[in-house]
Design a protein around this motif. Structure first.
Motif, mmCIF file in Angstrom:
data_model
loop_
_atom_site.group_PDB
_atom_site.id
_atom_site.type_symbol
_atom_site.label_atom_id
_atom_site.label_comp_id
_atom_site.label_asym_id
_atom_site.label_seq_id
_atom_site.Cartn_x
_atom_site.Cartn_y
_atom_site.Cartn_z
ATOM 1 N N HIS A 1 7.857 7.418 27.416
ATOM 2 C CA HIS A 1 6.785 6.522 27.862
ATOM 3 C C HIS A 1 5.463 6.835 27.162
ATOM 4 C CE1 HIS A 1 8.202 3.867 31.200
ATOM 5 N NE2 HIS A 1 9.266 4.645 31.053
ATOM 6 N N LEU A 2 5.203 8.098 26.874
ATOM 7 C CA LEU A 2 4.013 8.421 26.084
ATOM 8 C C LEU A 2 4.122 7.825 24.687
ATOM 9 C CD1 LEU A 2 3.318 12.138 27.072
ATOM 10 C CD2 LEU A 2 1.840 10.167 27.521
ATOM 11 N N GLN A 3 5.305 7.931 24.091
ATOM 12 C CA GLN A 3 5.514 7.367 22.759
ATOM 13 C C GLN A 3 5.229 5.864 22.747
ATOM 14 O OE1 GLN A 3 6.298 8.689 19.713
ATOM 15 N NE2 GLN A 3 6.119 6.607 18.940
ATOM 16 N N LYS A 4 5.629 5.174 23.802
ATOM 17 C CA LYS A 4 5.420 3.731 23.883
ATOM 18 C C LYS A 4 3.942 3.368 23.837
ATOM 19 C CE LYS A 4 9.627 2.611 26.519
ATOM 20 N NZ LYS A 4 10.157 2.134 27.826
ATOM 21 N N HIS A 5 3.095 4.288 24.293
ATOM 22 C CA HIS A 5 1.651 4.014 24.343
ATOM 23 C C HIS A 5 0.884 4.767 23.250
ATOM 24 C CE1 HIS A 5 1.616 1.854 28.241
ATOM 25 N NE2 HIS A 5 2.675 2.592 28.491
ATOM 26 N N LEU A 6 1.607 5.328 22.294
ATOM 27 C CA LEU A 6 0.970 6.176 21.287
ATOM 28 C C LEU A 6 -0.133 5.456 20.528
ATOM 29 C CD1 LEU A 6 0.834 8.837 19.741
ATOM 30 C CD2 LEU A 6 2.675 7.987 18.258
ATOM 31 N N THR A 7 0.110 4.226 20.107
ATOM 32 C CA THR A 7 -0.899 3.515 19.323
ATOM 33 C C THR A 7 -2.178 3.285 20.132
ATOM 34 O OG1 THR A 7 0.104 1.383 19.928
ATOM 35 C CG2 THR A 7 0.797 2.384 17.843
ATOM 36 N N GLU A 8 -2.034 3.130 21.448
ATOM 37 C CA GLU A 8 -3.215 2.936 22.286
ATOM 38 C C GLU A 8 -4.044 4.215 22.355
ATOM 39 O OE1 GLU A 8 -2.263 0.563 26.039
ATOM 40 O OE2 GLU A 8 -0.259 0.966 25.231
ATOM 41 N N PHE A 9 -3.372 5.354 22.451
ATOM 42 C CA PHE A 9 -4.103 6.623 22.444
ATOM 43 C C PHE A 9 -4.749 6.865 21.081
ATOM 44 C CE2 PHE A 9 -1.090 7.527 25.963
ATOM 45 C CZ PHE A 9 -2.013 7.869 26.932
ATOM 46 N N GLU A 10 -4.014 6.586 20.035
ATOM 47 C CA GLU A 10 -4.552 6.797 18.682
ATOM 48 C C GLU A 10 -5.763 5.905 18.432
ATOM 49 O OE1 GLU A 10 -0.590 8.238 16.212
ATOM 50 O OE2 GLU A 10 -1.116 6.115 16.239
ATOM 51 N N ARG B 1 5.670 12.359 37.407
ATOM 52 C CA ARG B 1 4.928 12.549 36.165
ATOM 53 C C ARG B 1 3.748 11.580 36.100
ATOM 54 N NH1 ARG B 1 8.243 15.987 32.919
ATOM 55 N NH2 ARG B 1 9.683 16.843 34.488
ATOM 56 N N LEU B 2 2.802 11.904 35.255
ATOM 57 C CA LEU B 2 1.629 11.056 35.093
ATOM 58 C C LEU B 2 1.994 9.773 34.345
ATOM 59 C CD1 LEU B 2 -1.549 10.895 35.310
ATOM 60 C CD2 LEU B 2 -1.568 11.762 32.965
ATOM 61 N N GLU B 3 1.585 8.648 34.905
ATOM 62 C CA GLU B 3 1.788 7.377 34.210
ATOM 63 C C GLU B 3 0.876 7.320 32.982
ATOM 64 O OE1 GLU B 3 3.782 4.843 34.604
ATOM 65 O OE2 GLU B 3 4.675 5.227 36.579
ATOM 66 N N PRO B 4 1.387 6.901 31.821
ATOM 67 C CA PRO B 4 0.530 6.751 30.646
ATOM 68 C C PRO B 4 -0.673 5.843 30.887
ATOM 69 C CG PRO B 4 2.822 6.670 29.986
ATOM 70 C CD PRO B 4 2.806 6.671 31.497
ATOM 71 N N ALA B 5 -0.492 4.833 31.741
ATOM 72 C CA ALA B 5 -1.609 3.932 32.045
ATOM 73 C C ALA B 5 -2.749 4.682 32.715
ATOM 74 C CB ALA B 5 -1.136 2.784 32.934
ATOM 75 N N VAL B 6 -2.418 5.659 33.559
ATOM 76 C CA VAL B 6 -3.458 6.474 34.199
ATOM 77 C C VAL B 6 -4.132 7.362 33.161
ATOM 78 C CG1 VAL B 6 -3.900 8.268 35.914
ATOM 79 C CG2 VAL B 6 -2.303 6.412 36.432
#
Length: 215
Positions: free
Chosen positions: A92-101, A201-206
């Motif tokens: 799930h973190l990988q799915k949001h990687l571009t948003e973090f980057e 676990r922590l939701e990536p959205a959070v």
């Protein structure tokens, strides 16, 4: 589908399908760490993150000081690639990687598994962020997030084919408490999710909400 929903599905499958003796041992160990874990002794928001230099999947040394030169860090500690809850969290973190980057945040995953294990699993799962090896949980211990799993779980790991001594390079059965830290560019922990119940676990959205609140 949210991470929480998928985690609950895995938990439900375990509760429905695991042999009763195995279920009883795992449930008892889980209840014990939830009762015993001292959150106050672990790292807190506002603390300076202790520095680290850890090997990545290619056995190359990666330091927190070098990573922080690029900006904030989102660091997640996971028990190992044998843990289905951990694997879901990483995916799930990988799915949001571009948003973090896009926010200038570097994702980092840390486990006690040896570099060669991290390499094979990270390649299989297509993770595009650093996966670091914390041998003997030495770094996690500095943060107060280590769980020495009871010896009663040794036959359980054997029955599942999880060779932790081979994966981790030691026979301790120690694993980190699942933890996610947002560290700002100055190395200060701004947010911390530390949960002794490893099915949560922590939701990536959070985590993204945390990032959006950085100065």
């Amino acid at each position: 589908m949210s991470l929480a929903t998928e985690l609950q599905q895995v938990l439900a499958g375990f509760q429905q399908n695991a042999p009763e003796p195995v279920k009883a041992m795992i449930t008892a160990a889980k209840a014990q760490i939830e009762a015993d874990f001292n959150r106050e002794a672990a790292i807190h928001e506002g603390d300076k993150l202790p520095g680290f230099t850890l090997p990545n999947a290619l056995s190359e040394e990666v330091s927190s000081s070098d990573l922080l030169k690029k900006g904030p860090l989102l660091i997640t500690f996971y028990r190992g690639t044998w843990c289905p809850f951990c694997n879901l969290a990483l995916v799930h973190l990988q799915k949001h990687l571009t948003e973090f980057e896009a926010k200038g945040v570097t994702l980092v995953a840390i486990s006690p598994e040896l570099p060669d294990t991290s390499l094979s699993e990270s390649e299989k799962r297509g993770l595009k962020f650093p996966v670091l090896s914390d041998a003997g949980n030495a770094y996690a211990r500095k943060l107060g997030i280590v769980w020495k799993q009871p010896d009663s779980l040794r036959p359980v790991f054997d029955s599942f084919g999880h060779n932790l001594p081979k994966r981790n390079g030691d026979d301790s059965l120690e694993v980190p408490i699942p933890t996610t830290l947002l560290v700002d560019g100055k190395g200060v922990v701004r947010n911390a999710f530390i949960e002794a119940d490893y099915t949560k676990r922590l939701e990536p959205a959070v985590a993204l909400e945390w990032v959006n609140k950085l100065d």
